[in-house]
Design a protein around this motif. Structure first.
Motif, PDB file in Angstrom:
ATOM      1  N   LYS A 156       0.807  -1.222   0.000  1.00 17.40           N
ATOM      2  CA  LYS A 156       0.000   0.000   0.000  1.00 17.40           C
ATOM      3  C   LYS A 156       0.841   1.274   0.000  1.00 17.40           C
ATOM      4  CE  LYS A 156      -4.019   2.120   2.163  1.00 17.40           C
ATOM      5  NZ  LYS A 156      -5.011   2.056   3.229  1.00 17.40           N
ATOM      6  N   PRO A 157       1.911   1.381   0.810  1.00 19.91           N
ATOM      7  CA  PRO A 157       2.702   2.620   0.780  1.00 19.91           C
ATOM      8  C   PRO A 157       3.281   2.921  -0.611  1.00 19.91           C
ATOM      9  CG  PRO A 157       3.275   1.313   2.719  1.00 19.91           C
ATOM     10  CD  PRO A 157       2.375   0.462   1.866  1.00 19.91           C
ATOM     11  N   ALA A 158       3.755   1.887  -1.300  1.00 22.93           N
ATOM     12  CA  ALA A 158       4.318   2.088  -2.648  1.00 22.93           C
ATOM     13  C   ALA A 158       3.216   2.445  -3.641  1.00 22.93           C
ATOM     14  CB  ALA A 158       5.068   0.841  -3.103  1.00 22.93           C
ATOM     15  N   ALA A 159       2.031   1.853  -3.461  1.00 23.11           N
ATOM     16  CA  ALA A 159       0.892   2.169  -4.336  1.00 23.11           C
ATOM     17  C   ALA A 159       0.496   3.633  -4.161  1.00 23.11           C
ATOM     18  CB  ALA A 159      -0.290   1.250  -4.026  1.00 23.11           C
ATOM     19  N   ILE A 160       0.471   4.085  -2.921  1.00 26.75           N
ATOM     20  CA  ILE A 160       0.125   5.489  -2.632  1.00 26.75           C
ATOM     21  C   ILE A 160       1.187   6.421  -3.211  1.00 26.75           C
ATOM     22  CG2 ILE A 160      -0.080   7.181  -0.746  1.00 26.75           C
ATOM     23  CD1 ILE A 160      -1.504   4.893   0.869  1.00 26.75           C
ATOM     24  N   ALA A 161       2.453   6.056  -3.054  1.00 23.39           N
ATOM     25  CA  ALA A 161       3.542   6.892  -3.588  1.00 23.39           C
ATOM     26  C   ALA A 161       3.419   7.024  -5.116  1.00 23.39           C
ATOM     27  CB  ALA A 161       4.900   6.303  -3.207  1.00 23.39           C
ATOM     28  N   ALA A 162       3.139   5.919  -5.798  1.00 19.98           N
ATOM     29  CA  ALA A 162       2.995   5.948  -7.257  1.00 19.98           C
ATOM     30  C   ALA A 162       1.772   6.768  -7.655  1.00 19.98           C
ATOM     31  CB  ALA A 162       2.895   4.527  -7.817  1.00 19.98           C
ATOM     32  N   MET A 163       0.683   6.632  -6.897  1.00 19.24           N
ATOM     33  CA  MET A 163      -0.540   7.371  -7.224  1.00 19.24           C
ATOM     34  C   MET A 163      -0.345   8.871  -6.980  1.00 19.24           C
ATOM     35  SD  MET A 163      -3.298   6.570  -8.733  1.00 19.24           S
ATOM     36  CE  MET A 163      -3.822   4.900  -8.504  1.00 19.24           C
ATOM     37  N   LYS A 164       0.474   9.225  -5.998  1.00 18.47           N
ATOM     38  CA  LYS A 164       0.773  10.650  -5.774  1.00 18.47           C
ATOM     39  C   LYS A 164       1.538  11.224  -6.972  1.00 18.47           C
ATOM     40  CE  LYS A 164       0.460  10.926  -0.768  1.00 18.47           C
ATOM     41  NZ  LYS A 164       1.137  11.103   0.506  1.00 18.47           N
ATOM     42  N   LEU A 165       2.394  10.415  -7.582  1.00 16.12           N
ATOM     43  CA  LEU A 165       3.089  10.860  -8.793  1.00 16.12           C
ATOM     44  C   LEU A 165       2.099  10.998  -9.957  1.00 16.12           C
ATOM     45  CD1 LEU A 165       6.331   8.666  -8.500  1.00 16.12           C
ATOM     46  CD2 LEU A 165       6.164  11.154  -8.221  1.00 16.12           C
ATOM     47  N   ALA A 166       1.141  10.079 -10.041  1.00 14.74           N
ATOM     48  CA  ALA A 166       0.105  10.155 -11.088  1.00 14.74           C
ATOM     49  C   ALA A 166      -0.744  11.409 -10.901  1.00 14.74           C
ATOM     50  CB  ALA A 166      -0.770   8.905 -11.059  1.00 14.74           C
ATOM     51  N   ALA A 167      -0.943  11.806  -9.639  1.00 16.97           N
ATOM     52  CA  ALA A 167      -1.754  12.995  -9.345  1.00 16.97           C
ATOM     53  C   ALA A 167      -1.071  14.281  -9.822  1.00 16.97           C
ATOM     54  CB  ALA A 167      -2.042  13.074  -7.843  1.00 16.97           C
ATOM     55  N   GLN A 168       0.235  14.218 -10.077  1.00 17.37           N
ATOM     56  CA  GLN A 168       0.974  15.396 -10.555  1.00 17.37           C
ATOM     57  C   GLN A 168       0.955  15.519 -12.084  1.00 17.37           C
ATOM     58  OE1 GLN A 168       4.926  15.123  -8.894  1.00 17.37           O
ATOM     59  NE2 GLN A 168       4.139  14.767  -6.834  1.00 17.37           N
ATOM     60  N   GLN A 169       0.407  14.514 -12.757  1.00 13.54           N
ATOM     61  CA  GLN A 169       0.363  14.521 -14.221  1.00 13.54           C
ATOM     62  C   GLN A 169      -1.023  14.978 -14.689  1.00 13.54           C
ATOM     63  OE1 GLN A 169       3.189  13.871 -15.990  1.00 13.54           O
ATOM     64  NE2 GLN A 169       4.151  13.661 -13.981  1.00 13.54           N
ATOM     65  N   PRO A 170      -1.085  15.897 -15.646  1.00 15.42           N
ATOM     66  CA  PRO A 170      -2.372  16.449 -16.074  1.00 15.42           C
ATOM     67  C   PRO A 170      -3.383  15.404 -16.557  1.00 15.42           C
ATOM     68  CG  PRO A 170      -0.544  17.490 -17.271  1.00 15.42           C
ATOM     69  CD  PRO A 170       0.039  16.468 -16.370  1.00 15.42           C
ATOM     70  N   GLU A 171      -2.911  14.374 -17.287  1.00 13.90           N
ATOM     71  CA  GLU A 171      -3.861  13.421 -17.865  1.00 13.90           C
ATOM     72  C   GLU A 171      -4.478  12.478 -16.833  1.00 13.90           C
ATOM     73  OE1 GLU A 171       0.070  11.063 -18.472  1.00 13.90           O
ATOM     74  OE2 GLU A 171      -0.501  13.152 -18.497  1.00 13.90           O
ATOM     75  N   THR A 172      -3.881  12.385 -15.639  1.00 13.83           N
ATOM     76  CA  THR A 172      -4.402  11.450 -14.636  1.00 13.83           C
ATOM     77  C   THR A 172      -4.655  12.113 -13.282  1.00 13.83           C
ATOM     78  OG1 THR A 172      -2.110  10.814 -14.186  1.00 13.83           O
ATOM     79  CG2 THR A 172      -3.374   9.381 -15.658  1.00 13.83           C
ATOM     80  N   ALA A 173      -4.457  13.412 -13.198  1.00 16.61           N
ATOM     81  CA  ALA A 173      -4.571  14.100 -11.900  1.00 16.61           C
ATOM     82  C   ALA A 173      -5.922  13.842 -11.226  1.00 16.61           C
ATOM     83  CB  ALA A 173      -4.338  15.597 -12.079  1.00 16.61           C
ATOM     84  N   GLU A 174      -7.001  14.017 -11.965  1.00 23.27           N
ATOM     85  CA  GLU A 174      -8.337  13.886 -11.374  1.00 23.27           C
ATOM     86  C   GLU A 174      -8.582  12.471 -10.833  1.00 23.27           C
ATOM     87  OE1 GLU A 174     -12.866  14.389 -12.961  1.00 23.27           O
ATOM     88  OE2 GLU A 174     -11.383  15.796 -13.763  1.00 23.27           O
ATOM     89  N   LYS A 175      -8.305  11.475 -11.657  1.00 18.12           N
ATOM     90  CA  LYS A 175      -8.507  10.071 -11.255  1.00 18.12           C
ATOM     91  C   LYS A 175      -7.617   9.710 -10.064  1.00 18.12           C
ATOM     92  CE  LYS A 175      -9.898   6.720 -14.736  1.00 18.12           C
ATOM     93  NZ  LYS A 175      -9.458   5.876 -15.828  1.00 18.12           N
TER      94      LYS A 175
END
Length: 194
Positions: A164-183
């Motif tokens: 879970k910690p690694a999943a959250i870390a990766a998703m936080k990086l996805a949140a910084q990208q315009p195409e996936t920020a919302e999701k």
């Protein structure tokens, strides 16, 4: 051969793909088919028509057969682009294992990480989380067009591995990208990690 190419080009520009395929197949059967571009163009036509039909598998299989025919004759070179095209054909034909295999052949010779990302996405769909994680990471390391998508796939791989910690870390990086920020932000909020 020039008349064949010109006629096929006119049909393609008019979006008359079945007619263009028929003409090019005649050329392949009777001999004017001599270049890698001929085989690749025909394979791409099969893929386009496959994607536009309710059952893409038959045309996708034909696309793969055309490329493999060209490779067996030494006309189509085993390049990253060729293997990605073969992978796309296999994927569209619902042959996931062959698609993964073709994408894997492209990975070491590709100049970017797109083939690795495609392989990672398919491995994830097969619940092969550890392999998927490795491929997605390799794709990110080599460079991909849509980093956000790659980070989301990485997060899903980590989630499948119960990290879970690694999943959250990766998703936080996805949140910084315009195409996936919302999701990604929605996922983080739902997980209580925002």
């Amino acid at each position: 051969p020039n008349a064949l190419h010109n006629a096929a080009s006119v049909l393609v520009q008019a979006h008359k793909y079945p007619e263009a395929i028929q003409l090019m197949e005649k050329g392949r059967a009777s001999g004017p088919f001599k270049s890698e571009a001929d085989y690749v163009s025909l394979a791409k036509l099969y893929l386009v028509t496959g994607q536009d039909s309710s059952d893409p598998a038959p045309n996708a299989i034909k696309a793969g057969q055309v490329l493999e025919d060209g490779m067996s004759k030494g006309v189509v070179k085993p390049s990253a682009d060729t293997y990605v095209l073969l992978g796309q054909a296999a994927e569209l034909a619902n042959n996931t294992n062959k698609a993964i295999d073709d994408y894997n052949k492209a990975v070491p010779i590709a100049t970017d990480g797109e083939a690795a990302l495609r392989a990672g996405r398919l491995l994830l769909s097969e619940n092969k989380y550890s392999q998927a994680k490795g491929m997605v990471q390799q794709g990110l390391d080599k460079g991909v067009k849509q980093k956000g998508v790659a980070y989301m796939l990485l997060a899903e791989s980590e989630r499948g591995l119960k990290n879970k910690p690694a999943a959250i870390a990766a998703m936080k990086l996805a949140a910084q990208q315009p195409e996936t920020a919302e999701k990604a932000k929605a996922w983080l909020k739902k997980t209580g990690a925002d």
